[in-house]
Design a protein around this motif. Sequence first.
Motif: not given
Length: 110
Positions: A8, A2-3
């Motif tokens: 994840e 994710a940014e």
Amino acid sequence: MAEDGILEIVIRGFWKEAQVDRFFVAILPLYQDCRLRFQCVRALIRVEVVQSPAVALHVRDRAMDLKQPGDRNAFVIASFLSKLQIKRLASRDDFGLFTDAAVARDWLLA
């Protein structure tokens, strides 16, 4: 990834030790990228199935081989059995156990 730098991971199905080994080979470049970009790895791991004791130990051993200071893992569990298994195998301050992914993400970013 994710940014916000959280990696994840979703663990589905019943694994064999050879699958665990292939999985860790596949995620090694992601771990390296996280460390380059964020200085550590913060992983949000969703555990959907309880693994056999042998496979669970193998996963733990491989995960500990990757672990470096500052890394954190938040496990989001789907069942009480998952909770028992993970709690037995990963009972350290840098491993969190959660039922809510948002709470797990907050813990990783704290």
